[in-house]
Design a protein around this motif. Structure first.
Motif, mmCIF file in Angstrom:
data_model
loop_
_atom_site.group_PDB
_atom_site.id
_atom_site.type_symbol
_atom_site.label_atom_id
_atom_site.label_comp_id
_atom_site.label_asym_id
_atom_site.label_seq_id
_atom_site.Cartn_x
_atom_site.Cartn_y
_atom_site.Cartn_z
ATOM 1 N N UNK A 241 0.847 -1.195 0.000
ATOM 2 C CA UNK A 241 0.000 0.000 0.000
ATOM 3 C C UNK A 241 0.882 1.243 0.000
ATOM 4 N N UNK A 242 0.399 2.309 -0.674
ATOM 5 C CA UNK A 242 1.172 3.539 -0.759
ATOM 6 C C UNK A 242 0.265 4.740 -0.551
ATOM 7 N N UNK A 243 0.873 5.870 -0.262
ATOM 8 C CA UNK A 243 0.184 7.149 -0.273
ATOM 9 C C UNK A 243 0.439 7.836 -1.607
ATOM 10 N N UNK A 244 -0.482 8.677 -2.018
ATOM 11 C CA UNK A 244 -0.362 9.370 -3.298
ATOM 12 C C UNK A 244 0.121 10.797 -3.087
ATOM 13 N N UNK A 245 0.989 11.232 -3.986
ATOM 14 C CA UNK A 245 1.454 12.621 -4.006
ATOM 15 C C UNK A 245 0.867 13.385 -5.185
ATOM 16 N N UNK A 246 -0.006 12.724 -5.965
ATOM 17 C CA UNK A 246 -0.584 13.336 -7.158
ATOM 18 C C UNK A 246 -2.098 13.131 -7.179
ATOM 19 N N UNK A 247 -2.820 14.182 -7.562
ATOM 20 C CA UNK A 247 -4.274 14.096 -7.599
ATOM 21 C C UNK A 247 -4.760 13.042 -8.570
ATOM 22 N N UNK A 248 -4.037 12.851 -9.680
ATOM 23 C CA UNK A 248 -4.506 11.897 -10.691
ATOM 24 C C UNK A 248 -4.371 10.451 -10.245
ATOM 25 N N UNK B 48 8.637 7.368 -3.438
ATOM 26 C CA UNK B 48 9.499 7.867 -2.368
ATOM 27 C C UNK B 48 9.393 6.891 -1.206
ATOM 28 N N UNK B 49 10.525 6.413 -0.732
ATOM 29 C CA UNK B 49 10.528 5.482 0.398
ATOM 30 C C UNK B 49 11.043 6.216 1.620
ATOM 31 N N UNK B 50 10.162 6.379 2.612
ATOM 32 C CA UNK B 50 10.512 7.089 3.835
ATOM 33 C C UNK B 50 10.694 6.091 4.975
ATOM 34 N N UNK B 51 11.346 6.550 6.045
ATOM 35 C CA UNK B 51 11.639 5.650 7.150
ATOM 36 C C UNK B 51 10.397 5.331 7.969
ATOM 37 N N UNK B 52 9.598 6.349 8.322
ATOM 38 C CA UNK B 52 8.461 6.087 9.189
ATOM 39 C C UNK B 52 8.906 5.837 10.628
ATOM 40 N N UNK B 53 8.021 5.326 11.484
ATOM 41 C CA UNK B 53 6.665 4.878 11.145
ATOM 42 C C UNK B 53 5.643 6.004 11.005
ATOM 43 N N UNK B 54 6.012 7.224 11.367
ATOM 44 C CA UNK B 54 5.078 8.335 11.182
ATOM 45 C C UNK B 54 4.991 8.674 9.695
ATOM 46 N N UNK B 55 3.869 9.276 9.300
ATOM 47 C CA UNK B 55 3.716 9.728 7.927
ATOM 48 C C UNK B 55 4.373 11.101 7.761
ATOM 49 N N UNK B 56 4.401 11.588 6.528
ATOM 50 C CA UNK B 56 5.089 12.836 6.215
ATOM 51 C C UNK B 56 4.302 14.046 6.698
ATOM 52 N N UNK B 57 5.018 15.143 6.915
ATOM 53 C CA UNK B 57 4.372 16.435 7.123
ATOM 54 C C UNK B 57 3.927 16.981 5.765
ATOM 55 N N UNK C 160 5.074 18.242 -0.022
ATOM 56 C CA UNK C 160 5.277 19.236 -1.079
ATOM 57 C C UNK C 160 6.698 19.171 -1.641
ATOM 58 N N UNK C 161 7.667 18.916 -0.773
ATOM 59 C CA UNK C 161 9.049 18.773 -1.227
ATOM 60 C C UNK C 161 9.193 17.564 -2.139
ATOM 61 N N UNK C 162 8.588 16.440 -1.750
ATOM 62 C CA UNK C 162 8.674 15.233 -2.565
ATOM 63 C C UNK C 162 8.036 15.453 -3.934
ATOM 64 N N UNK C 163 6.937 16.208 -3.972
ATOM 65 C CA UNK C 163 6.301 16.512 -5.254
ATOM 66 C C UNK C 163 7.253 17.315 -6.143
ATOM 67 N N UNK C 164 7.938 18.296 -5.562
ATOM 68 C CA UNK C 164 8.901 19.083 -6.331
ATOM 69 C C UNK C 164 10.048 18.224 -6.839
ATOM 70 N N UNK C 165 10.406 17.203 -6.084
ATOM 71 C CA UNK C 165 11.476 16.295 -6.495
ATOM 72 C C UNK C 165 11.051 15.348 -7.622
ATOM 73 N N UNK C 166 9.750 15.247 -7.858
ATOM 74 C CA UNK C 166 9.264 14.319 -8.877
ATOM 75 C C UNK C 166 8.643 13.059 -8.318
ATOM 76 N N UNK C 167 8.431 13.003 -6.998
ATOM 77 C CA UNK C 167 7.791 11.836 -6.408
ATOM 78 C C UNK C 167 6.313 11.773 -6.747
#
Length: 347
Positions: free
Chosen positions: A103-110, A187-196, A201-208
């Motif tokens: 399962x993943x979280x989305x960084x894009x509306x589409x 984008x693979x983050x460490x967790x276990x908390x989710x992103x701020x 927004x930073x990950x989106x700018x990076x192309x995630x």
């Protein structure tokens, strides 16, 4: 651990395809569980027993291996998943290609809730907590990782996943055609908390495009083990307002992943067996930098477990035990005076 040699490298009727995901994936209608195996690798035991199963396909039954990434009861957090043991255990029993689900979280509306994503790139935001290489001692190895997922396997699997999605009846968006997204970056983050929000927004700018906590270090380790890998993910977050909605999305997408698994793995098995998907064998040949004579015996034995094409070294612990037994036998002969001085019965 007994000494390793290539002749003892795979089990009988070895599964060519391994599946990493939730434990529910091996509860499929056309799947017959044959047995479970509990390999203990030089990197410890895997996160769950490996289920060996027979999948019915139009071409006949094929053997598959299933492993629950977070344990049979989902009790292993992302940072503690024993990924080195998981990948090594699958390689050990004969797996040539791995299809992983998460399962993943989305960084894009589409990319909507319930959509399936087959990414082709990774941005690593883990913190170095997770061991991500088999070459962390004396033997230096630099695996190529420009394409983190196997290109042949990804291109082969995409149309099969699309067909499977289109035949799924219980999608989370029943009024809209399920969507398959390819060539996306996870984008693979460490967790276990989710992103701020700022991080997202930073990950989106990076192309995630999507984000999760599972794709690494699995993909890196599979590359070092010369295994083909493909990674399929589904989005679960659509700004849900209740826990009930989150759980509904998770349950629905778990059923979808099971449907995809049942639909595509037979074709993947056939492609790997026929050589249509050639895999990663030979990729590490020129990535190993250190002369073997400069590496300790135990490390060489560990690498023999993983890459027997390049290493063939016995277990030094077994040799030490053998020498110890030999010394005990010699000492006992000295104590008894040897066979020719053994006490005789009365004449």
């Amino acid at each position: 651990m007994p000494s390793v040699s290539p002749s003892h490298y795979t089990m009988d009727n070895a599964p060519l395809i391994g599946v990493i995901g939730g434990s529910g994936l091996y509860k499929l209608d056309n799947l017959e569980i044959v047995k479970t195996v509990n390999p203990v690798t030089p990197w410890g035991p895997p996160s769950s027993p490996i289920t060996i199963a027979s999948l019915s396909t139009p071409e006949g039954p094929v053997t598959l291996a299933f492993l629950a990434r977070h344990g049979p009861h989902h009790n292993i957090p992302p940072s503690n998943v024993p990924s080195r043991a998981n990948i090594a255990a699958l390689k050990r029993i004969g797996v040539k290609a791995i299809v992983a689900f998460s399962a993943v979280g989305s960084l894009r509306e589409e990319i909507r809730p319930g959509d399936i994503i087959v990414p082709d790139q990774i941005i690593d935001r883990t913190k170095g907590v997770r061991p991500s290489t088999y070459f962390d001692r004396t033997m230096v190895g630099h695996a190529m990782f420009g394409e983190p997922f196997d290109v042949q396997l990804r291109e082969f699997i995409v149309p099969h996943v699309k067909e499977a999605i289109n035949t799924f009846k219980g999608h989370i968006n029943p009024s809209d055609e399920p969507r398959l997204h390819t060539k996306k970056t996870v984008v693979v983050m460490e967790g276990p908390q989710f992103s701020t929000r700022a991080e997202s927004n930073m990950y989106r700018l990076w192309g995630g495009d999507i984000i999760n906590m599972s794709a690494l270090p699995e993909a890196k380790l599979a590359r070092e083990a010369e295994l083909s890998t493909d990674y399929d993910a589904w989005r679960v977050d659509a700004a849900p307002v209740t826990v009930e909605e989150v759980m509904k999305t998770l349950r629905t997408n778990a059923e979808l992943s099971k449907h995809i698994t049942a639909s595509i793995l037979g074709a993947v098995h056939t492609a790997v067996k026929s050589g249509q998907i050639q895999g990663q064998t030979g990729q590490m040949q020129y990535s190993l930098m250190t002369p073997h004579k400069e590496v300790g015996a135990e490390e060489l034995h560990r690498l023999t477990y993983l890459l027997p094409n390049y290493f063939n070294y016995p277990d030094p612990a077994a040799e030490r035990r053998s020498r110890s037994r030999a010394r005990i036998d010699v000492d006992m002969d000295d104590y008894t005076g040897g066979e020719e001085h053994a006490p005789r019965g009365r004449q």
